[in-house]
Design an enzyme around this catalytic site. Structure first.
Site, short mmCIF file in Angstrom:
data_model
loop_
_atom_site.label_atom_id
_atom_site.label_comp_id
_atom_site.label_asym_id
_atom_site.label_seq_id
_atom_site.Cartn_x
_atom_site.Cartn_y
_atom_site.Cartn_z
N GLU A 275 2.55 -11.36 -0.60
CA GLU A 275 1.98 -12.58 -1.17
C GLU A 275 2.99 -13.72 -1.29
O GLU A 275 2.69 -14.87 -0.96
CB GLU A 275 1.37 -12.30 -2.54
CG GLU A 275 0.01 -11.61 -2.50
CD GLU A 275 0.09 -10.10 -2.33
OE1 GLU A 275 1.22 -9.57 -2.28
OE2 GLU A 275 -0.97 -9.45 -2.22
N HIS B 205 -6.39 -5.72 -12.76
CA HIS B 205 -7.30 -6.34 -11.80
C HIS B 205 -8.42 -7.15 -12.46
O HIS B 205 -9.42 -7.45 -11.83
CB HIS B 205 -7.95 -5.27 -10.90
CG HIS B 205 -7.05 -4.71 -9.85
ND1 HIS B 205 -6.05 -3.83 -10.14
CD2 HIS B 205 -7.00 -4.89 -8.51
CE1 HIS B 205 -5.43 -3.47 -9.01
NE2 HIS B 205 -5.99 -4.11 -8.01
C1 LIG Z 1 0.05 -7.26 -4.60
C2 LIG Z 1 -1.23 -6.72 -4.14
N1 LIG Z 1 -1.81 -7.26 -3.06
C3 LIG Z 1 -2.98 -6.76 -2.60
C4 LIG Z 1 -3.59 -5.72 -3.24
C5 LIG Z 1 -4.90 -5.17 -2.71
N2 LIG Z 1 -4.67 -3.89 -2.07
C6 LIG Z 1 -4.83 -2.76 -2.75
S1 LIG Z 1 -4.40 -1.44 -1.86
C7 LIG Z 1 -4.00 -2.36 -0.52
C8 LIG Z 1 -3.50 -1.67 0.72
C9 LIG Z 1 -2.26 -0.90 0.50
O1 LIG Z 1 -1.99 -0.06 1.58
P1 LIG Z 1 -0.79 0.97 1.60
O2 LIG Z 1 0.39 0.41 0.92
O3 LIG Z 1 -0.62 1.42 2.98
O4 LIG Z 1 -1.29 2.18 0.69
P2 LIG Z 1 -2.52 3.17 0.91
O5 LIG Z 1 -3.71 2.49 0.28
O6 LIG Z 1 -2.68 3.39 2.36
O7 LIG Z 1 -2.20 4.39 0.16
C10 LIG Z 1 -4.21 -3.70 -0.79
C11 LIG Z 1 -4.00 -4.80 0.16
C12 LIG Z 1 -2.98 -5.21 -4.39
N3 LIG Z 1 -3.53 -4.21 -5.11
N4 LIG Z 1 -1.79 -5.71 -4.81
#
Ligand SMILES: Cc1ncc(C[n+]2csc(CCOP(=O)(O)OP(=O)(O)O)c2C)c(N)n1
Ligand SMILES: [Mg+2]
Lengths: 351, 326
Positions: B60, B129
């Site tokens: 971000e 959230h």
């Molecule tokens: C700072 C932030 N940006 C966006 C999100 C929304 N979000 C939640 S999970 C996610 C994907 C994360 O993927 P990864 O790190 O690969 O973990 P996985 O879900 O595959 O375990 C996103 C974009 C968030 N929770 N926090």
């Protein structure tokens, strides 16, 4: 255990020179299977609208949860993202409390205040359960700092995803960890996707274990679908950190079978791809096969074990569901430690 | 007029502006191939291609700063935050860079851009959230803060925000994304800084923005059954605030309740009620009342969450009490 080997020959199997007793293998297998069935139950409960909000399951990633737990001491710190059910169960937290948290019940791990994304258990040294991507990484560094400060040799196992690894604070953490030789193992659960974004669409360097090179943080890649390899390599990484050599990155190659969360239909990947992992590399099936080949168990025994675990999980869900919702008064608990009663906003009143 | 959803209205505004002005692009997490985490950018990648609808890594602070630089260099970025909770990571670029750039450079540079995404409480997503941040951004000179409460406003205000030459903090509401309403077709612009009277009444003024506007309208229906005729004013732009419309309403009704989903301390209601006190004191027959979220992080459990959020009943009660005061 299975009586297939004579008493004097210790039953078990050896992989890459490391011996695992039959008992230990059964425990690891049992825990992986338990997590799988628990997550399936959670998915079901979500479908019935008994669980609300965001709910991220870890089906497919069980070997990472269990192998890592097996390799660590209970005094080591662990923290992860919102995909946390499997990790906290592997850590030994009472599954009924985990399910109760999912259901928003009084007996949940955090009394129903956190839900799926915010599982914490201070007694198990499990520090979440963090909903903001990457947030736990510098926090994990702080636990490592505290360990070094006190000299108590505890290692901080700080887990992030292949998406989370792109947050800037991760690199700030790599640098500080290396600079001060902090006892932290940065675990990257590379399940190939961050929500709908595949690894190669988000990362120029897709070999995530190399992400520490310019900070002098070494990295290794591990088959995260092989619980024994996870246990072994994670054990080495933890030893590296514990012995004062500083941080290390462990990239776990794994896959989530389900969508990102319960609301994700996961149309961004092919069925063939999912099947390739699910049927070709499943960590539970793999260990079962190894154990059967080593004469440590039979197909029939595994079938029975699965039945028993499913029953256990049903009982857990029932017990959790029978719990009351939290008392409304807890809404105001645990905001501050030292409340100041005579100044606005007055504790327990405003709104 | 067509009946479309709030999310489709936002989509129309972005598409229209991107067709009209090739400096406009959309960047954020999951905006392109996934069509948006909340499907606001549905179809935009197909329409405009990957040059103008761009998926980012989860970084971000980085892509917010990219937006600031691109705006300074003459483009018109729309930077989407999946939710405003994640924009906290980008706060440095928003507050220290975008908001200050024009002033610090004595007008040499400006940041004509929109930061947009879902704000406020979603359902059952707990403390990290479910948060209302409009008062944070509204506190900062150099920013404009816009919050639509219905589909038509969503379209008209977003189009105006994209055309605006300053940095606009555009806070949508996840729970409103599926709301359906009549929305003018084609080009539709609602000037920033203009409140809207959503319901005309004579007995009390209810000031509410974003999702709370719907709550205030529902409360007004309840109050009507009690013989209280409420006027509902939606500021729409939080900063700069159209205080003239609010004060004119209070001059007519002599009573006001200000409603917001966020926390009370230093909230939007604090600002609005202070303005009414400062400029409309003589019009008031009773102190201005505030209805806000409870002063707690949002809990997950259904009963606790319910209790933490303002309700229609809370608004009815506050209005009733205010009307009964001499
Ligand atoms: C700072 C932030 N940006 C966006 C999100 C929304 N979000 C939640 S999970 C996610 C994907 C994360 O993927 P990864 O790190 O690969 O973990 P996985 O879900 O595959 O375990 C996103 C974009 C968030 N929770 N926090
Ligand atoms: Mg991932």
């Amino acid at each position: 255990m299975t009586g297939k080997k004579t008493q004097e020959q210790a039953a078990g199997l050896t992989q890459e020179g490391r011996f695992y007793s039959a008992e230990r293998l059964h425990a690891m297998h049992g825990m992986m299977l338990y997590i799988r069935r628990f997550e399936e139950k959670a998915g079901q409960m979500y479908g019935l609208k008994k669980i609300g909000g965001f709910c991220h399951l870890c089906n497919g990633q069980e070997a990472v949860c269990v192998g890592m737990e097996e390799a660590s001491e209970s005094t080591d710190y662990m923290m992860t993202s919102y995909r946390d059910h499997g990790h906290i169960i592997a850590r030994g937290t009472e599954p009924t409390a985990v399910m109760a948290e999912l259901l928003g019940r009084a007996g949940g791990v955090v009394g129903g205040k956190g839900g799926s994304m915010h599982m914490f258990d201070v007694e198990k040294n499990f520090a979440g359960g963090n909903g903001i991507v990457g947030e736990q990484v510098p926090i994990g560094l702080g636990f490592a700092f505290a360990s070094q400060y006190r000299g108590d040799k505890r290692v901080s196992i700080t887990i992030m995803g292949d998406g989370g690894v792109n947050q800037g604070a991760v690199y700030e953490s790599f640098n500080m960890a290396a600079l001060w030789k902090l006892p932290v193992v940065f675990v990257i659960e590379n399940n190939q996707y961050a929500m709908g974004t595949s690894l190669s669409r988000a990362s120029a360097e897709t070999h995530l274990y190399k992400r520490g090179i310019s900070f002098k943080v070494p990295g290794i890649q591990v088959d995260g679908m092989d619980v024994l390899e996870v246990e072994r390599k994670m054990g080495e990484a933890i030893e590296h950190a514990r012995s004062g050599q500083g941080p290390i990155i462990v990239e776990m190659m794994t896959y989530r079978y389900r969508g990102h969360s319960m609301s994700d239909p996961a149309t961004y990947r092919t069925r063939d791809e999912v099947d390739e992992w699910r049927t070709g590399r499943d960590p539970i099936a793999r260990l079962q096969k190894q154990m059967i080949e080593a004469g440590l168990a039979t197909e029939a025994e595994f079938k029975q074990k699965d039945k028993d675990i499913k029953k256990e999980v049903v009982a857990v869900a029932k017990a959790a569901e029978a719990q009351p919702e939290p008392d409304l008064s807890v809404l105001w608990d645990d905001i501050l430690t030292d409340e100041i009663p005579n100044a606005y906003p007055y504790p327990r009143q405003v709104g | 007029m067509a009946k479309i959803t709030y999310r489709e209205a936002l989509n129309q505004a972005m598409c229209n502006e991107m067709e009209r002005d090739d400096r406009v692009f959309l960047m954020g997490e999951e905006v392109a191939e996934y069509n948006g985490a909340y499907k606001v950018s549905q179809g935009m990648l197909d329409k405009f291609g990957p040059k103008r609808v761009i998926d980012t890594p989860i970084t971000e602070l980085g892509f917010a700063g990219l937006g600031v630089g691109a705006a300074m260099a003459g483009l018109r970025p729309i930077i989407e935050f999946m939710t405003w909770n994640f924009a906290i990571l980008a706060a440095d670029q928003i507050v220290n860079a975008a908001a200050k750039m024009k002033y610090m450079t004595a007008g040499q540079y400006n940041c004509p851009m929109v930061f947009r995404g879902a704000g406020g409480a979603a359902a059952r997503v707990s403390s990290q959230h479910s948060q209302a941040f409009e008062n944070w951004y509204a506190n900062i000179p150099g920013l404009k803060v816009v919050m639509p409460s219905n589909p038509a406003d969503a379209k008209g205000l977003l189009a105006a925000s994209i055309r605006d030459n300053d940095t606009v903090i555009f806070i949508e509401n996840e729970i409103n994304y599926g709301d359906i309403g009549e929305v003018p077709e084609g080009e539709y612009i609602i000037p920033l800084g203009k409140a809207d009277i959503k319901r005309v009444g004579k007995d009390i003024t209810l000031v509410a923005h974003s999702r709370m506007t719907g709550y205030a309208l529902a409360a007004a229906e309840e109050l009507a059954k009690m013989g209280i005729d409420a006027e509902v004013v939606d500021p729409r732009t939080i900063r700069p605030l159209d205080e003239a419309t609010i004060l004119a309403s209070v001059a007519k009704t002599n009573r006001a309740v200000v409603i917001e989903e966020g926390w009370r301390f230093a909230g939007i209601g604090a600002e609005i009620s202070a303005r009414i006190m400062e400029k409309g004191f003589d019009d008031l027959d009773a102190p201005v009342a505030r209805v806000t979220g409870k002063d707690v992080p949002m809990p997950y459990a259904a009963n606790l969450e319910n209790h933490a959020l303002p309700s229609v009943a809370d608004i009815v009660e506050a209005a009733r009490v205010t009307c009964n005061r001499a």
